[in-house]
Design an enzyme around this catalytic site. Structure first.
Site, PDB file in Angstrom:
ATOM      1  CB  SER A 130      -1.070   0.090   1.220  1.00 30.75           C
ATOM      2  OG  SER A 130      -0.128  -0.089   2.518  1.00 30.75           O
ATOM      3  N   GLY A 131       2.223   1.234  -0.080  1.00 33.81           N
ATOM      4  CA  GLY A 131       3.136   2.320   0.139  1.00 33.81           C
ATOM      5  C   GLY A 131       3.383   2.945   1.509  1.00 33.81           C
ATOM      6  CB  SER A 133       7.077   2.225   5.061  1.00 34.28           C
ATOM      7  OG  SER A 133       7.406   3.132   3.907  1.00 34.28           O
ATOM      8  CD  GLU A 167      13.425  -1.614   0.512  1.00 33.27           C
ATOM      9  OE1 GLU A 167      13.121  -1.652   1.933  1.00 33.27           O
ATOM     10  OE2 GLU A 167      12.648  -1.484  -0.336  1.00 33.27           O
ATOM     11  CG  ASP A 179       9.927   4.390   2.967  1.00 37.97           C
ATOM     12  OD1 ASP A 179       9.533   5.635   2.900  1.00 37.97           O
ATOM     13  OD2 ASP A 179       9.690   3.747   1.972  1.00 37.97           O
TER      14      ASP A 179
END
Ligand code: GLA
Length: 392
Positions: A130-131, A133, A167, A179
């Site tokens: 969903s953005g 994070s 990441e 994030d």
């Protein structure tokens, strides 16, 4: 605000997956929403995110051998995924466990080696993809658990940097620091005004008297590695390299609007010029927005949120019809102070500040118009700003 049901469930699931064990503990790391300052964090600009009270719950305990065993309540169909400390390489087979494995790998890169493996269960209430994070939340949660279980001496800010490093280098997404920083450094009822050029930051209290923060999910799944995210970042880097021939800047965030307007002609590719323009203008907008908030001028903050979305739509080109529909419908509703896409874009969520008395109409009207145009429903969440990771 810890959800006791989630905590109970993650511990119960630990026992179900791995049996009764002494010393198992529960943990939490939040998700985040960014209020303004999008696609500025890898350009040495400012961001203004906050941690949420939703996030990822974890339960973990050390083992006596080298094994690593992972189980996600959200992805219970895939069952327990097993690995070992001798096998810290990304693989498709490892699925979601590439995130915790990347963090273990990144700890080792900093000389923090695990003497034994561990078992871990996670259970998140951030909608996936969903953005908000969910991946940074999982990375910081893992780092936080490792620090607690193995007694490593590392700060929360380091947990953010380790999460980002893993990441970037293990999971292949060239994300910035926003994030992981927002997740690791979250503070209840405060947003974080972070200068990504040097990681200096300041907490800014968010007192929305008579209004709430509402997140609206397009329900269009996005995955940053699949998207154009890395391409945008490369284009900004190429623009920076050109401008550095004549200016002494470290990032696009070092430029004022006036300075950029003077030298933008050096970017002869019109698309590249637009991308750089967004990075410069959005950074200045973020600084202005935080000032407006400090001055109690929420109206102006809302206007800047709209300009941010327009720039992400027209210049940076990371919105798409779903996010545009949500934002544009929101702007029409009386009582909506501001609304914009949040996070990487291409799907995910918008963030809106809506006056209490307008919330019902906002959800109904934006919801109906979204369904009419897009063909499926958006989801609305009224959120609260929470703190950083904790042992429960
Ligand atoms: C994603 C990345 C962040 C940031 C945003 C855009 O969320 O992980 O580092 O670049 O996109 O602002």
């Amino acid at each position: 605000m810890i959800d006791q049901e989630m905590k109970k469930a993650v511990l119960e699931n630990f026992e179900k997956a791995f049996g009764k064990r002494d010393g198992v503990k529960a943990y939490f790391a939040p998700g985040r929403v960014n209020l303004i300052g999008e696609h500025t964090d890898y350009n040495g600009g400012h961001v203004f995110p906050c941690a949420l009270t939703i996030g990822t719950y974890g339960a973990a305990a050390k083992r006596d051998d080298n094994k690593l065993r992972f189980y996600s309540v959200n992805q219970n169909r895939v069952g327990v995924i097993e690995s070992s400390l001798d096998d810290l390489k990304p693989s498709d087979k490892a699925g979601w466990t590439n995130y915790p494995k990347g963090v273990i790998w990144a700890f080792a890169k900093r000389g923090m080696n695990l003497d034994k493996g561990f078992d871990m269960v996670i259970y998140g209430n951030i909608p996936n993809g969903s953005g908000l994070s969910s991946s940074a939340s999982l990375e910081v949660l893992t780092g936080f658990i490792l620090r607690d279980l193995y007694g490593f001496d590392t700060s929360n800010q380091d947990l953010a940097l380790i999460g980002q490093y893993s990441e970037n280098n293990f999971n292949g997404c060239n994300c910035g620091i926003m994030d992981q920083f927002a997740v690791a450094m979250g503070k209840e009822n405060n947003a974080i005004f972070l200068d990504t050029a040097d990681l200096s930051y300041e907490y800014a209290p968010i007192k929305l008297e008579g209004a709430k923060i509402i997140i609206t999910n397009t329900n269009k799944k996005h995955k940053l590695t699949d998207s154009q995210y890395n391409a945008r970042r490369s284009m900004c880097e190429a623009a920076l390299a050109i401008l550095q021939k004549t200016t002494d800047i470290k990032g696009l965030g070092d430029l004022s609007i006036e300075e950029f307007e003077k030298i933008k002609g050096q970017l002869t590719d019109p698309d590249m010029q637009k991308k750089a323009k967004h990075a410069v203008y959005e950074n200045q907008r973020t600084i202005e927005a935080v000032k407006a908030l400090k001055d109690g001028d929420l109206e102006h903050f809302g206007k800047l949120m709209r300009q941010s979305h327009e720039s992400l739509r027209d210049d940076y080109d990371v919105t798409g019809i779903e996010l545009d529909t949500l934002a544009e419908e929101a702007w029409k509703i009386p009582g909506v102070i501001g609304s914009r896409m949040t996070g990487g874009g291409f799907g995910g969520c918008t963030v809106s500040i809506v006056k209490d008395e307008a919330i019902e109409n906002f959800k109904k009207t934006v919801g109906e118009n979204y369904r009419k145009k897009i063909g499926y429903d958006a989801t609305f969440y009224t959120v609260e700003i929470g703190g950083g990771p904790e042992v429960l």
